[in-house]
Design a protein around this motif. Structure first.
Motif, mmCIF file in Angstrom:
data_model
loop_
_atom_site.group_PDB
_atom_site.id
_atom_site.type_symbol
_atom_site.label_atom_id
_atom_site.label_comp_id
_atom_site.label_asym_id
_atom_site.label_seq_id
_atom_site.Cartn_x
_atom_site.Cartn_y
_atom_site.Cartn_z
ATOM 1 N N VAL A 57 0.733 -1.217 -0.046
ATOM 2 C CA VAL A 57 0.112 -0.250 0.298
ATOM 3 C C VAL A 57 0.656 0.852 0.233
ATOM 4 O O VAL A 57 1.958 1.370 0.814
ATOM 5 N N ALA A 58 0.227 2.252 -0.296
ATOM 6 C CA ALA A 58 0.791 3.298 -0.582
ATOM 7 C C ALA A 58 0.533 4.205 0.618
ATOM 8 O O ALA A 58 -0.788 5.103 0.573
ATOM 9 N N LEU A 59 0.790 4.684 2.072
ATOM 10 C CA LEU A 59 0.338 5.148 2.406
ATOM 11 C C LEU A 59 0.374 7.256 2.007
ATOM 12 O O LEU A 59 1.971 7.389 2.383
ATOM 13 N N ARG A 60 -0.122 8.304 2.442
ATOM 14 C CA ARG A 60 -0.121 9.381 1.878
ATOM 15 C C ARG A 60 -0.295 10.288 3.155
ATOM 16 O O ARG A 60 0.392 11.554 2.413
ATOM 17 N N GLY A 61 -0.601 9.988 3.564
ATOM 18 C CA GLY A 61 -0.737 10.612 4.661
ATOM 19 C C GLY A 61 -0.724 9.659 6.202
ATOM 20 O O GLY A 61 -2.297 9.265 6.406
ATOM 21 N N VAL B 124 0.594 12.903 16.649
ATOM 22 C CA VAL B 124 1.883 12.996 15.674
ATOM 23 C C VAL B 124 1.363 12.488 13.894
ATOM 24 O O VAL B 124 0.625 12.251 14.004
ATOM 25 N N GLY B 125 2.222 13.133 12.823
ATOM 26 C CA GLY B 125 1.359 13.483 11.784
ATOM 27 C C GLY B 125 2.105 12.673 10.575
ATOM 28 O O GLY B 125 3.635 14.160 10.481
ATOM 29 N N TRP B 126 2.922 12.335 9.830
ATOM 30 C CA TRP B 126 3.621 11.969 8.741
ATOM 31 C C TRP B 126 2.830 12.917 7.664
ATOM 32 O O TRP B 126 1.837 11.677 7.110
#
Length: 77
Positions: A25-29, A71-73
């Motif tokens: 999967v590709a996590l965008r945020g 927290v966020g990425w």
């Protein structure tokens, strides 16, 4: 085990990277709010902020409540 906050955040980020690789999967945020125990310690002539998830699930009146860290990425623009 309390460890430096930066190490804890690196481990959380690495878990997200491994999830992407393993599951394809590709996590965008990603945003999360975590209950954490914090302790400030003096060592090597400086100050370190140690943190970890709470060690006890039960609420005991003699234990302080865990703080919450949000927290966020995300991708860089």
């Amino acid at each position: 085990m309390l460890r430096e906050l930066s190490q804890l955040l690196d481990e959380l980020h690495e878990g997200l990277v491994q999830l992407e690789l393993r599951e394809g999967v590709a996590l965008r945020g990603v945003e999360m709010t975590l209950p954490l125990e914090f302790r400030v310690v003096l060592r090597d002539g400086g100050c370190a902020l140690l943190a970890d998830v709470p060690r006890a699930r039960e609420g005991h009146e003699w234990l302080p409540r865990a703080s919450r860290l949000s927290v966020g990425w995300g991708e860089s623009p």
